[in-house]
Motif scaffolding. Structure first.
Motif, mmCIF file in Angstrom:
data_model
loop_
_atom_site.group_PDB
_atom_site.id
_atom_site.type_symbol
_atom_site.label_atom_id
_atom_site.label_comp_id
_atom_site.label_asym_id
_atom_site.label_seq_id
_atom_site.Cartn_x
_atom_site.Cartn_y
_atom_site.Cartn_z
ATOM 1 N N ASP A 10 0.833 -1.206 0.000
ATOM 2 C CA ASP A 10 0.000 0.000 0.000
ATOM 3 C C ASP A 10 0.868 1.257 0.000
ATOM 4 O O ASP A 10 0.601 2.206 -0.732
ATOM 5 C CB ASP A 10 -0.908 0.038 1.236
ATOM 6 C CG ASP A 10 -1.889 -1.113 1.280
ATOM 7 O OD1 ASP A 10 -2.442 -1.474 0.219
ATOM 8 O OD2 ASP A 10 -2.105 -1.656 2.380
ATOM 9 N N GLY A 14 0.945 3.997 -2.964
ATOM 10 C CA GLY A 14 0.707 5.423 -2.710
ATOM 11 C C GLY A 14 1.823 6.278 -3.270
ATOM 12 O O GLY A 14 1.582 7.328 -3.866
ATOM 13 N N TRP A 33 -1.917 8.454 3.356
ATOM 14 C CA TRP A 33 -2.833 7.396 3.725
ATOM 15 C C TRP A 33 -3.448 7.808 5.049
ATOM 16 O O TRP A 33 -2.732 8.267 5.943
ATOM 17 C CB TRP A 33 -2.112 6.068 3.910
ATOM 18 C CG TRP A 33 -1.809 5.342 2.652
ATOM 19 C CD1 TRP A 33 -0.579 5.182 2.081
ATOM 20 C CD2 TRP A 33 -2.736 4.654 1.814
ATOM 21 N NE1 TRP A 33 -0.700 4.444 0.930
ATOM 22 C CE2 TRP A 33 -2.015 4.104 0.746
ATOM 23 C CE3 TRP A 33 -4.117 4.461 1.863
ATOM 24 C CZ2 TRP A 33 -2.608 3.368 -0.266
ATOM 25 C CZ3 TRP A 33 -4.720 3.730 0.856
ATOM 26 C CH2 TRP A 33 -3.968 3.194 -0.197
ATOM 27 N N LEU A 44 -6.486 6.916 0.522
ATOM 28 C CA LEU A 44 -5.412 7.789 0.081
ATOM 29 C C LEU A 44 -6.015 9.177 -0.094
ATOM 30 O O LEU A 44 -6.803 9.407 -1.008
ATOM 31 C CB LEU A 44 -4.775 7.283 -1.212
ATOM 32 C CG LEU A 44 -3.498 8.005 -1.625
ATOM 33 C CD1 LEU A 44 -2.383 7.779 -0.601
ATOM 34 C CD2 LEU A 44 -3.037 7.538 -2.996
ATOM 35 N N LEU A 80 -9.407 6.248 -3.030
ATOM 36 C CA LEU A 80 -9.009 7.654 -2.960
ATOM 37 C C LEU A 80 -10.087 8.517 -2.329
ATOM 38 O O LEU A 80 -11.275 8.222 -2.447
ATOM 39 C CB LEU A 80 -8.761 8.209 -4.365
ATOM 40 C CG LEU A 80 -7.758 7.501 -5.254
ATOM 41 C CD1 LEU A 80 -7.814 8.060 -6.658
ATOM 42 C CD2 LEU A 80 -6.364 7.643 -4.693
ATOM 43 N N TYR A 124 2.906 11.286 2.713
ATOM 44 C CA TYR A 124 3.833 11.461 1.599
ATOM 45 C C TYR A 124 4.187 12.937 1.443
ATOM 46 O O TYR A 124 5.338 13.282 1.217
ATOM 47 C CB TYR A 124 3.217 10.970 0.277
ATOM 48 C CG TYR A 124 2.928 9.511 0.266
ATOM 49 C CD1 TYR A 124 3.925 8.576 0.031
ATOM 50 C CD2 TYR A 124 1.643 9.046 0.519
ATOM 51 C CE1 TYR A 124 3.657 7.219 0.040
ATOM 52 C CE2 TYR A 124 1.359 7.693 0.522
ATOM 53 C CZ TYR A 124 2.370 6.784 0.289
ATOM 54 O OH TYR A 124 2.094 5.453 0.309
#
Length: 127
Positions: A10, A14, A33, A44, A80, A124
């Motif tokens: 995962d 991502g 996430w 996400l 998403l 991220y």
């Protein structure tokens, strides 16, 4: 109900989504996430000014079309959630972490941001 663990596949997927969106010049400001209290699974989360100008269905279509054009099939596309940049959740994340040098890989959890409680999260980008 126990929440599912976020696993390496995962996290890698991502990162692939972030890379594809960056190459497509969609410039997301927030990508992470999140396991939010109102859902039973991971999502996400994405926020970008480019999507704010679109109707929400058009924004999802734009992301899915962009991912599909780069070879990410619907079966590989993560669940998403697009948030507007003006959403209190996104604004609180950006206010808290937007000036940090790097938040990539940071874990969040057990806290409120704006109007949402994050049970767990993997960041991220927040800029």
């Amino acid at each position: 109900m126990d929440k599912a663990a976020l696993i390496n596949i995962d996290i890698d997927r991502g990162a692939e989504v972030v890379d594809i969106l960056d190459r497509a010049k969609l410039r997301p400001k927030v990508v992470m996430w999140a396991h939010l209290s109102e859902y039973e699974d991971w999502r996400l989360v994405i926020a970008a000014r480019e999507f704010d100008a679109l109707e929400i269905r058009a924004a999802y279509r734009r992301i899915h079309d962009t991912l599909r054009a780069e070879g990410m099939t619907p079966g590989k596309t993560p669940e998403l959630m697009i948030f507007p940049m003006t959403d209190p959740f996104i604004k609180a994340l950006r206010r808290t972490f937007g000036k940090s040098k790097s938040v990539e890989g940071r874990r969040l959890g057990g806290q409120m941001f704006g109007d949402r409680f994050i049970e767990d999260g993997f960041v991220y980008r927040i800029s």
